[in-house]
Design a protein around this motif. Structure first.
Motif, PDB file in Angstrom:
ATOM      1  N   VAL A 117       0.844  -1.207   0.000  1.00 54.39           N
ATOM      2  CA  VAL A 117       0.000   0.000   0.000  1.00 54.39           C
ATOM      3  C   VAL A 117       0.872   1.246   0.000  1.00 54.39           C
ATOM      4  O   VAL A 117       0.616   2.206  -0.732  1.00 54.39           O
ATOM      5  CB  VAL A 117      -0.960  -0.007   1.221  1.00 54.39           C
ATOM      6  CG1 VAL A 117      -1.557   1.362   1.461  1.00 54.39           C
ATOM      7  CG2 VAL A 117      -2.052  -1.035   1.020  1.00 54.39           C
ATOM      8  N   ARG A 118       1.933   1.253   0.793  1.00 56.65           N
ATOM      9  CA  ARG A 118       2.816   2.428   0.863  1.00 56.65           C
ATOM     10  C   ARG A 118       3.483   2.700  -0.476  1.00 56.65           C
ATOM     11  O   ARG A 118       3.595   3.833  -0.916  1.00 56.65           O
ATOM     12  CB  ARG A 118       3.872   2.247   1.961  1.00 56.65           C
ATOM     13  CG  ARG A 118       4.974   3.296   1.978  1.00 56.65           C
ATOM     14  CD  ARG A 118       4.395   4.704   2.058  1.00 56.65           C
ATOM     15  NE  ARG A 118       5.396   5.725   1.967  1.00 56.65           N
ATOM     16  CZ  ARG A 118       5.762   6.354   0.840  1.00 56.65           C
ATOM     17  NH1 ARG A 118       5.221   6.023  -0.300  1.00 56.65           N
ATOM     18  NH2 ARG A 118       6.661   7.304   0.868  1.00 56.65           N
ATOM     19  N   TRP A 119       3.945   1.666  -1.151  1.00 54.74           N
ATOM     20  CA  TRP A 119       4.624   1.865  -2.424  1.00 54.74           C
ATOM     21  C   TRP A 119       3.656   2.253  -3.539  1.00 54.74           C
ATOM     22  O   TRP A 119       4.000   3.038  -4.414  1.00 54.74           O
ATOM     23  CB  TRP A 119       5.388   0.596  -2.815  1.00 54.74           C
ATOM     24  CG  TRP A 119       6.694   0.514  -2.125  1.00 54.74           C
ATOM     25  CD1 TRP A 119       6.943  -0.021  -0.897  1.00 54.74           C
ATOM     26  CD2 TRP A 119       7.940   1.022  -2.599  1.00 54.74           C
ATOM     27  NE1 TRP A 119       8.268   0.108  -0.580  1.00 54.74           N
ATOM     28  CE2 TRP A 119       8.904   0.746  -1.617  1.00 54.74           C
ATOM     29  CE3 TRP A 119       8.340   1.668  -3.758  1.00 54.74           C
ATOM     30  CZ2 TRP A 119      10.235   1.096  -1.756  1.00 54.74           C
ATOM     31  CZ3 TRP A 119       9.665   2.012  -3.901  1.00 54.74           C
ATOM     32  CH2 TRP A 119      10.592   1.731  -2.905  1.00 54.74           C
ATOM     33  N   ASP A 144       6.755   4.361   6.523  1.00 53.59           N
ATOM     34  CA  ASP A 144       6.605   5.545   5.684  1.00 53.59           C
ATOM     35  C   ASP A 144       7.699   6.566   5.998  1.00 53.59           C
ATOM     36  O   ASP A 144       8.318   7.136   5.098  1.00 53.59           O
ATOM     37  CB  ASP A 144       5.219   6.164   5.902  1.00 53.59           C
ATOM     38  CG  ASP A 144       4.977   7.377   5.035  1.00 53.59           C
ATOM     39  OD1 ASP A 144       5.199   7.295   3.811  1.00 53.59           O
ATOM     40  OD2 ASP A 144       4.568   8.421   5.596  1.00 53.59           O
ATOM     41  N   LYS A 145       7.957   6.769   7.275  1.00 55.74           N
ATOM     42  CA  LYS A 145       8.995   7.716   7.693  1.00 55.74           C
ATOM     43  C   LYS A 145      10.374   7.260   7.201  1.00 55.74           C
ATOM     44  O   LYS A 145      11.151   8.059   6.666  1.00 55.74           O
ATOM     45  CB  LYS A 145       8.999   7.850   9.216  1.00 55.74           C
ATOM     46  CG  LYS A 145      10.017   8.819   9.744  1.00 55.74           C
ATOM     47  CD  LYS A 145       9.981   8.863  11.255  1.00 55.74           C
ATOM     48  CE  LYS A 145      11.125   9.735  11.744  1.00 55.74           C
ATOM     49  NZ  LYS A 145      11.441   9.476  13.127  1.00 55.74           N
ATOM     50  N   ALA A 146      10.673   5.979   7.358  1.00 56.46           N
ATOM     51  CA  ALA A 146      11.972   5.453   6.920  1.00 56.46           C
ATOM     52  C   ALA A 146      12.132   5.575   5.405  1.00 56.46           C
ATOM     53  O   ALA A 146      13.194   5.977   4.912  1.00 56.46           O
ATOM     54  CB  ALA A 146      12.131   4.002   7.344  1.00 56.46           C
ATOM     55  N   LEU A 147      11.078   5.271   4.676  1.00 54.05           N
ATOM     56  CA  LEU A 147      11.145   5.372   3.211  1.00 54.05           C
ATOM     57  C   LEU A 147      11.280   6.823   2.768  1.00 54.05           C
ATOM     58  O   LEU A 147      12.080   7.129   1.868  1.00 54.05           O
ATOM     59  CB  LEU A 147       9.902   4.731   2.592  1.00 54.05           C
ATOM     60  CG  LEU A 147       9.900   4.571   1.081  1.00 54.05           C
ATOM     61  CD1 LEU A 147      11.070   3.701   0.623  1.00 54.05           C
ATOM     62  CD2 LEU A 147       8.591   3.959   0.613  1.00 54.05           C
ATOM     63  N   ASN A 148      10.553   7.724   3.405  1.00 51.03           N
ATOM     64  CA  ASN A 148      10.666   9.149   3.060  1.00 51.03           C
ATOM     65  C   ASN A 148      12.053   9.695   3.387  1.00 51.03           C
ATOM     66  O   ASN A 148      12.606  10.496   2.629  1.00 51.03           O
ATOM     67  CB  ASN A 148       9.590   9.968   3.772  1.00 51.03           C
ATOM     68  CG  ASN A 148       8.235   9.780   3.139  1.00 51.03           C
ATOM     69  OD1 ASN A 148       8.115   9.452   1.967  1.00 51.03           O
ATOM     70  ND2 ASN A 148       7.200   9.947   3.938  1.00 51.03           N
ATOM     71  N   ASP A 149      12.620   9.262   4.514  1.00 54.09           N
ATOM     72  CA  ASP A 149      13.984   9.679   4.864  1.00 54.09           C
ATOM     73  C   ASP A 149      14.977   9.187   3.821  1.00 54.09           C
ATOM     74  O   ASP A 149      15.900   9.899   3.441  1.00 54.09           O
ATOM     75  CB  ASP A 149      14.383   9.168   6.247  1.00 54.09           C
ATOM     76  CG  ASP A 149      13.667   9.896   7.369  1.00 54.09           C
ATOM     77  OD1 ASP A 149      13.054  10.961   7.103  1.00 54.09           O
ATOM     78  OD2 ASP A 149      13.711   9.397   8.512  1.00 54.09           O
ATOM     79  N   MET A 160      15.571  11.109  -4.601  1.00 52.45           N
ATOM     80  CA  MET A 160      14.805  10.582  -5.726  1.00 52.45           C
ATOM     81  C   MET A 160      13.561   9.884  -5.191  1.00 52.45           C
ATOM     82  O   MET A 160      13.633   9.155  -4.206  1.00 52.45           O
ATOM     83  CB  MET A 160      15.669   9.578  -6.493  1.00 52.45           C
ATOM     84  CG  MET A 160      15.004   9.017  -7.707  1.00 52.45           C
ATOM     85  SD  MET A 160      15.966   7.697  -8.498  1.00 52.45           S
ATOM     86  CE  MET A 160      17.544   8.430  -8.726  1.00 52.45           C
ATOM     87  N   ASP A 161      12.423  10.110  -5.843  1.00 52.37           N
ATOM     88  CA  ASP A 161      11.189   9.437  -5.441  1.00 52.37           C
ATOM     89  C   ASP A 161      11.110   8.096  -6.157  1.00 52.37           C
ATOM     90  O   ASP A 161      10.864   8.027  -7.356  1.00 52.37           O
ATOM     91  CB  ASP A 161       9.977  10.299  -5.777  1.00 52.37           C
ATOM     92  CG  ASP A 161       8.689   9.743  -5.198  1.00 52.37           C
ATOM     93  OD1 ASP A 161       8.731   8.662  -4.580  1.00 52.37           O
ATOM     94  OD2 ASP A 161       7.642  10.396  -5.370  1.00 52.37           O
ATOM     95  N   LEU A 162      11.314   7.032  -5.414  1.00 47.74           N
ATOM     96  CA  LEU A 162      11.335   5.691  -5.994  1.00 47.74           C
ATOM     97  C   LEU A 162       9.943   5.146  -6.290  1.00 47.74           C
ATOM     98  O   LEU A 162       9.805   4.138  -6.977  1.00 47.74           O
ATOM     99  CB  LEU A 162      12.064   4.733  -5.058  1.00 47.74           C
ATOM    100  CG  LEU A 162      13.520   5.066  -4.757  1.00 47.74           C
ATOM    101  CD1 LEU A 162      14.063   4.116  -3.702  1.00 47.74           C
ATOM    102  CD2 LEU A 162      14.350   5.010  -6.014  1.00 47.74           C
ATOM    103  N   THR A 163       8.913   5.813  -5.790  1.00 51.63           N
ATOM    104  CA  THR A 163       7.554   5.310  -5.966  1.00 51.63           C
ATOM    105  C   THR A 163       6.857   5.872  -7.204  1.00 51.63           C
ATOM    106  O   THR A 163       5.718   5.517  -7.458  1.00 51.63           O
ATOM    107  CB  THR A 163       6.706   5.642  -4.726  1.00 51.63           C
ATOM    108  OG1 THR A 163       6.626   7.057  -4.569  1.00 51.63           O
ATOM    109  CG2 THR A 163       7.284   5.006  -3.479  1.00 51.63           C
TER     110      THR A 163
END
Length: 181
Positions: A117-119, A144-149, A160-163
């Motif tokens: 869902v997050r990706w 979400d916080k770890a991925l945004n960091d 870079m936005d990987l999503t």
């Protein structure tokens, strides 16, 4: 024993039947399974304490008595009891391991749904949120916080936005347009 294992297995079946969506968190079955694991653990402890007490009693009797027919008959009887106890301990332990594997699989499948869902959607929608437990919502926020960091512009981020594009390019060659020289 088998009934609880069947109910716990329904957790996995629910996740498979949901086909990638997050079904409601089945707190009742999870709670019952955890209680049963605890109960089996207590039974194992009780059987071990009983076996240790019997061994200690036998040791004391051996020290006090001379060898004879009475002592030999008691030893044979207690050895069959301890063999039954050992079998029960193994069955309870294997059941605990199976129930733990089922629960961990269930929780991992739910975590995978939340990660997906997050990706794909970048935020926890209301329908997903109502089907998740508070611990899962906390997991989602931390993930979400770890991925945004990681994707951010900070010192640990890659900038870079990987999503943005989740499907890889079909062509091995990629055309790059240079904006400045």
């Amino acid at each position: 024993m088998a009934e609880l294992t069947r109910r716990a297995t329904t957790l996995i079946k629910e996740m498979i039947a949901a086909d990638g969506k997050l079904p409601p968190y089945n707190e009742e079955v999870v709670r019952q399974t955890l209680q049963q694991i605890d109960s089996y653990g207590q039974m194992i402890e009780k059987l071990i304490r009983t076996a240790q007490a019997e061994r200690e009693k036998q040791r004391q009797q051996q020290q006090q008595q001379q060898q004879g027919d009475d002592r030999q008959n008691e030893a044979e009887e207690s050895s069959s009891t301890s063999a039954e106890d050992a079998g029960a301990i193994i069955v309870y332990h294997e059941t605990i391991l199976k129930l733990k594997r089922i629960l961990l699989n269930y929780l991992r499948m739910r975590a995978d749904c939340l990660i997906r869902v997050r990706w794909q959607q970048r935020m926890l929608r209301a329908e997903v949120k109502e089907n998740s437990s508070p611990a899962e919502e906390h997991f989602f926020r931390e993930y979400d916080k770890a991925l945004n960091d990681y994707m951010g512009m900070g010192e640990n981020g890659i900038g870079m936005d990987l999503t943005l594009d989740l499907t890889p390019p079909k062509d091995a060659n990629v055309r790059v347009m240079v904006l400045r020289d």
